[in-house]
Design a protein around this motif. Structure first.
Motif, PDB file in Angstrom:
ATOM      1  N   PRO A 117       0.810  -1.227   0.000  1.00 21.13           N
ATOM      2  CA  PRO A 117       0.000   0.000   0.000  1.00 21.13           C
ATOM      3  C   PRO A 117       0.837   1.267   0.000  1.00 21.13           C
ATOM      4  O   PRO A 117       0.375   2.329  -0.437  1.00 21.13           O
ATOM      5  N   GLU A 118       2.070   1.152   0.470  1.00 22.63           N
ATOM      6  CA  GLU A 118       2.949   2.330   0.504  1.00 22.63           C
ATOM      7  C   GLU A 118       3.350   2.790  -0.890  1.00 22.63           C
ATOM      8  O   GLU A 118       3.882   3.900  -1.039  1.00 22.63           O
ATOM      9  N   GLN A 119       3.085   1.983  -1.907  1.00 25.34           N
ATOM     10  CA  GLN A 119       3.437   2.362  -3.274  1.00 25.34           C
ATOM     11  C   GLN A 119       2.273   2.998  -4.035  1.00 25.34           C
ATOM     12  O   GLN A 119       2.415   3.327  -5.219  1.00 25.34           O
ATOM     13  N   LEU A 120       1.149   3.166  -3.394  1.00 26.85           N
ATOM     14  CA  LEU A 120       0.049   3.905  -4.011  1.00 26.85           C
ATOM     15  C   LEU A 120       0.455   5.364  -4.210  1.00 26.85           C
ATOM     16  O   LEU A 120       1.413   5.835  -3.576  1.00 26.85           O
ATOM     17  N   PRO A 121      -0.224   6.107  -5.067  1.00 23.92           N
ATOM     18  CA  PRO A 121       0.149   7.507  -5.305  1.00 23.92           C
ATOM     19  C   PRO A 121       0.201   8.323  -4.007  1.00 23.92           C
ATOM     20  O   PRO A 121      -0.575   8.065  -3.077  1.00 23.92           O
ATOM     21  N   GLU A 122       1.079   9.294  -3.965  1.00 23.35           N
ATOM     22  CA  GLU A 122       1.229  10.114  -2.765  1.00 23.35           C
ATOM     23  C   GLU A 122      -0.080  10.791  -2.380  1.00 23.35           C
ATOM     24  O   GLU A 122      -0.364  10.969  -1.197  1.00 23.35           O
ATOM     25  N   TRP A 123      -0.876  11.185  -3.384  1.00 24.22           N
ATOM     26  CA  TRP A 123      -2.100  11.915  -3.071  1.00 24.22           C
ATOM     27  C   TRP A 123      -3.142  11.064  -2.339  1.00 24.22           C
ATOM     28  O   TRP A 123      -4.111  11.608  -1.793  1.00 24.22           O
ATOM     29  N   THR A 124      -2.950   9.731  -2.289  1.00 22.98           N
ATOM     30  CA  THR A 124      -3.912   8.871  -1.579  1.00 22.98           C
ATOM     31  C   THR A 124      -3.643   8.815  -0.076  1.00 22.98           C
ATOM     32  O   THR A 124      -4.445   8.237   0.666  1.00 22.98           O
ATOM     33  N   ALA A 125      -2.538   9.408   0.364  1.00 19.43           N
ATOM     34  CA  ALA A 125      -2.244   9.396   1.805  1.00 19.43           C
ATOM     35  C   ALA A 125      -3.405  10.010   2.574  1.00 19.43           C
ATOM     36  O   ALA A 125      -3.858  11.115   2.275  1.00 19.43           O
ATOM     37  N   GLY A 126      -3.897   9.295   3.534  1.00 18.42           N
ATOM     38  CA  GLY A 126      -5.021   9.781   4.344  1.00 18.42           C
ATOM     39  C   GLY A 126      -6.378   9.297   3.879  1.00 18.42           C
ATOM     40  O   GLY A 126      -7.369   9.466   4.592  1.00 18.42           O
ATOM     41  N   ILE A 127      -6.441   8.689   2.689  1.00 21.58           N
ATOM     42  CA  ILE A 127      -7.746   8.190   2.230  1.00 21.58           C
ATOM     43  C   ILE A 127      -7.701   6.683   1.933  1.00 21.58           C
ATOM     44  O   ILE A 127      -8.587   6.151   1.262  1.00 21.58           O
ATOM     45  N   VAL A 128      -6.682   6.002   2.439  1.00 23.67           N
ATOM     46  CA  VAL A 128      -6.579   4.553   2.214  1.00 23.67           C
ATOM     47  C   VAL A 128      -7.165   3.817   3.410  1.00 23.67           C
ATOM     48  O   VAL A 128      -6.699   3.973   4.546  1.00 23.67           O
ATOM     49  N   GLY A 129      -8.185   3.046   3.151  1.00 21.67           N
ATOM     50  CA  GLY A 129      -8.809   2.249   4.209  1.00 21.67           C
ATOM     51  C   GLY A 129      -8.671   0.764   3.929  1.00 21.67           C
ATOM     52  O   GLY A 129      -7.804   0.336   3.162  1.00 21.67           O
ATOM     53  N   SER A 130      -9.531  -0.022   4.534  1.00 22.76           N
ATOM     54  CA  SER A 130      -9.497  -1.464   4.348  1.00 22.76           C
ATOM     55  C   SER A 130     -10.034  -1.851   2.984  1.00 22.76           C
ATOM     56  O   SER A 130     -10.734  -1.080   2.312  1.00 22.76           O
ATOM     57  N   THR A 131      -9.721  -3.066   2.586  1.00 21.68           N
ATOM     58  CA  THR A 131     -10.133  -3.578   1.288  1.00 21.68           C
ATOM     59  C   THR A 131     -11.264  -4.593   1.451  1.00 21.68           C
ATOM     60  O   THR A 131     -11.531  -5.065   2.558  1.00 21.68           O
ATOM     61  N   PRO A 132     -11.905  -4.974   0.340  1.00 23.54           N
ATOM     62  CA  PRO A 132     -12.920  -6.029   0.414  1.00 23.54           C
ATOM     63  C   PRO A 132     -12.396  -7.328   1.014  1.00 23.54           C
ATOM     64  O   PRO A 132     -13.165  -8.067   1.648  1.00 23.54           O
ATOM     65  N   LEU A 133     -11.100  -7.611   0.830  1.00 23.37           N
ATOM     66  CA  LEU A 133     -10.556  -8.831   1.418  1.00 23.37           C
ATOM     67  C   LEU A 133     -10.631  -8.789   2.940  1.00 23.37           C
ATOM     68  O   LEU A 133     -10.927  -9.803   3.589  1.00 23.37           O
TER      69      LEU A 133
END
Length: 402
Positions: free
Chosen positions: A174-190
């Motif tokens: 998850p740390e490789q997601l775009p920088e702008w997603t910081a603060g909006i990453v939550g849990s996944t369907p899994l």
């Protein structure tokens, strides 16, 4: 006939009703209509509330005490994000999403350090990656009902069962997601599926894959599939799970390795203009020999392959036979392309396998497990599916064949 010779007379027949009754004679019909309306209204309200409840986000973590320990060895519990921004403050999260609309115009979303991820045209993949697309109570319930029905039916037939959901690259990195997603990453369907499935034979690979990723890549920046090394790590997890839940049986074979090697870059996103990026594809360097595997492909052709090499899903439906397999067991495996990395171990452990596509991406031709079991008489049924398929919950009326 009466003594007078006339017809028998029924008391009151043919006589007009009293005038006072006429004004009340429709009251029973009115009462019935009112009661029917009330019943319909109550039913509508009840169904509305049920639908509303089913549309709520499913839980992201198991309820306290939900796990009875039966499948505790099937994957150490992985950490769940402390916050759920798409639940707790969806409006603010949507504002961030909208502010970065330019980054979401292409089929592939660029992350950090050369990483890339499929956008939402592939089963809402990027929305899943950040938690924007979560599972509802109804969707989780549909999956649970589907698999619990299958589990109970197979258990009644004395057939072993395993559900193996392969995490997405964004779940492990998850740390490789775009920088702008910081603060909006939550849990996944899994996370949600696993939270509701402590009573099902699900193997959770997340913890071990994340631990292995600290030293060698289990996914690469430019491919949505895990590497061959990632498949090996997962086989270790499954073998430990299976050994713990079937302690009386001979332990599953896990081949020793001398090293983890990097091969070349397999860029799945090159057609979208994404440049190659390191680290490259990783493979285990086996310290043990693998038996050859005979494959009968969908077109009826037969080929003998090196048992240490993955078998591509393009050959499916296919059957394999391994004369020098570790066991005489036969496996029915419903899988997708993520199963490629597991095929070397299936082929060595099981004397025979029947591998078919599950098609959980669209449910156009759902598998009939009962018919497949009747045809192939397996000792074990394995369902392997990519995490991203979880948003395609079984539609109403679609079952397993049992």
């Amino acid at each position: 006939m009466s003594a007078s010779g006339g017809g028998d007379i029924v008391h009151g027949a043919g006589l007009p009703s009293p005038r006072w009754w006429r004004r009340y004679r429709d009251i029973p019909l009115i009462i019935l209509a009112v009661l029917s309306l009330i019943a319909a209204l109550v039913g509508w309200v009840t169904q509305y509330r049920l639908d509303e409840a089913a549309a709520q986000p499913a839980a992201f973590a198991p309820a306290p005490g939900a796990d009875d320990g039966t499948f505790a060895a099937c994957g150490p519990e992985a950490a769940v994000p402390d916050e759920q921004p798409w639940i707790d403050d969806a409006a603010a999260s949507e504002q961030v999403w909208a502010a970065n609309a330019d980054s979401l115009d292409e089929p592939v979303v660029l992350g950090q350090d050369g990483w890339a991820f499929y956008n939402d045209q592939v089963e809402e993949s990027f929305s899943q990656a950040v938690g924007r697309r979560y599972l509802t109570v109804g969707e989780v319930g549909a999956w649970h009902d589907y698999f619990s029905t299958l589990a109970e039916a197979l258990d009644a037939q004395g057939i072993e069962f395993s559900i193996q959901i392969i995490p997405s690259a964004s779940t492990i990195y998850p740390e490789q997601l775009p920088e702008w997603t910081a603060g909006i990453v939550g849990s996944t369907p899994l996370d949600q599926f696993l939270a509701a499935s402590s009573d099902l034979p699900v193997v959770d690979f997340r913890h071990d894959l994340r631990a292995a990723a600290a030293s060698d890549a289990v996914f690469t920046p430019v491919n949505s599939h895990w590497t061959d090394w990632g498949g090996y790590v997962a086989w270790e997890t499954y073998a430990a799970c299976r050994d713990a839940t079937n302690a009386a049986d001979t332990p599953f074979w896990v081949p020793a390795i001398d090293a983890v090697e990097s091969t070349r870059v397999y860029n799945e996103y090159a057609a979208y203009g994404v440049p190659d990026a390191e680290p490259a594809w990783t493979v285990p360097d086996f310290a043990e020999d693998f038996a050859d595997v005979e494959v009968v492909a969908a077109d009826g052709s037969k080929v003998t392959i090196d048992g240490s090499k993955p078998m591509d899903y393009a050959l499916l439906p296919a059957s394999t036979t391994t004369e020098a397999a570790k066991t005489s067991a036969e496996a029915l495996i419903l899988r997708d392309s993520m199963g490629n990395a597991l095929t070397p171990y299936w082929g060595q452990e099981f004397a025979k396998t029947r591998q078919e596509l599950h098609r959980y991406d669209d449910w156009s031709t759902p598998p009939n497990y009962r018919a497949l079991v009747d045809q192939y008489q397996p000792d074990i049924v394995i369902v392997q599916l990519a995490e991203r398929h979880l948003v395609n919950a079984p539609p109403a009326g679609v079952g397993t064949g049992y």
